[in-house]
Design an enzyme around this catalytic site. Structure first.
Site, short mmCIF file in Angstrom:
data_model
loop_
_atom_site.label_atom_id
_atom_site.label_comp_id
_atom_site.label_asym_id
_atom_site.label_seq_id
_atom_site.Cartn_x
_atom_site.Cartn_y
_atom_site.Cartn_z
N CYS A 182 0.82 -1.22 0.00
CA CYS A 182 0.00 0.00 0.00
C CYS A 182 0.85 1.26 0.00
CB CYS A 182 -0.94 0.01 1.20
SG CYS A 182 -0.11 0.00 2.79
N ASP A 236 2.18 2.62 2.57
CA ASP A 236 2.05 3.37 3.82
C ASP A 236 3.35 3.28 4.64
OD1 ASP A 236 -0.45 3.93 3.01
OD2 ASP A 236 -1.48 2.58 4.37
N CYS A 290 -2.41 -3.33 9.00
CA CYS A 290 -2.04 -1.99 9.45
C CYS A 290 -1.53 -2.05 10.89
CB CYS A 290 -3.24 -1.04 9.36
SG CYS A 290 -4.19 -1.20 7.82
FE1 FES Z 1 -1.69 0.01 4.28
FE2 FES Z 1 -3.42 0.42 6.20
S1 FES Z 1 -3.85 0.21 4.07
S2 FES Z 1 -1.27 0.25 6.37
#
Ligand code: FES
Length: 148
Positions: A34, A36, A103
Site C-alpha cells: 500500500c 504506507d 495496518c
Molecule cells: Fe496500508 Fe493500512 S492500508 S497500512
C-alpha cells in the site's frame, strides 16, 4: 466496513503525533503493497519509554493503530514494549476489520524498529533482543484502496 468507536476516536484525534527532537531511538517501517509508512520516535531513559511520538503516512487504520501503540508503550519499560503485539493493539481498539489487520502489524513493527535502533546506537546487536524485523511487510494483503 465497520470501525469501532475507539478506532474512529484514534483516527480523528490521534495521540502523540509529531516528532521528538530529543529522541534516542527512531524506527521507520513501510508496507510495500500500500506504500504506507510509519515512523516512531522514542525517548528512553533508564529502560523506560519516557516519551513517544509518531508520524504515519497511511490509511486511517494505520493512524489509529500507531496512535494506540504509542499509548500502550508510553511510560512502560523497554521489556513490556518488546512484548507489544499487533493483536494487543487490535484488542485495545476493540477490533479491526480483517482487511485492516496488516495496518496493526505495521504499528508493532514500527515499535520494534525503534527499539532495534535504540540498541544499535549503543553498539548492541538488536536481533537477539528484538528479533528480526520484517523490513518490508508484504505477507499481509494490503487493501490500499480501502481507506477510512
Ligand atoms: Fe496500508 Fe493500512 S492500508 S497500512
Amino acid at each position: 466496513m465497520m470501525y469501532s468507536e475507539k478506532v474512529m476516536d484514534h483516527f480523528s484525534n490521534p495521540r502523540n503525533v509529531g516528532e521528538l527532537a530529543d529522541a534516542n531511538a527512531v524506527g521507520e517501517v513501510g508496507n510495500v503493497v500500500c506504500g504506507d509508512i510509519m515512523k516512531i520516535y522514542l525517548k528512553i531513559n533508564n529502560g523506560i519509554i519516557e516519551d513517544v511520538r509518531f508520524k504515519t503516512f497511511g490509511c486511517g487504520a494505520a493512524i489509529a493503530t500507531s496512535s494506540m501503540a504509542t499509548e500502550l508503550i508510553k511510560g512502560q519499560s523497554i521489556q513490556s514494549a518488546l512484548k507489544l503485539t499487533n493483536k494487543a493493539v487490535i484488542e485495545a481498539l476493540d477490533g479491526l476489520p480483517p482487511v485492516k489487520v496488516h495496518c496493526s502489524v505495521l504499528a508493532e513493527q514500527a515499535v520494534k524498529a525503534a527499539l532495534s535502533d535504540y540498541y544499535t546506537r549503543q553498539g548492541i546487536d538488536p536481533v537477539p533482543i528484538v528479533g528480526e524485523l520484517k523490513s518490508d511487510i508484504e505477507e499481509h494483503h494490503c487493501e490500499g484502496g480501502l481507506q477510512l
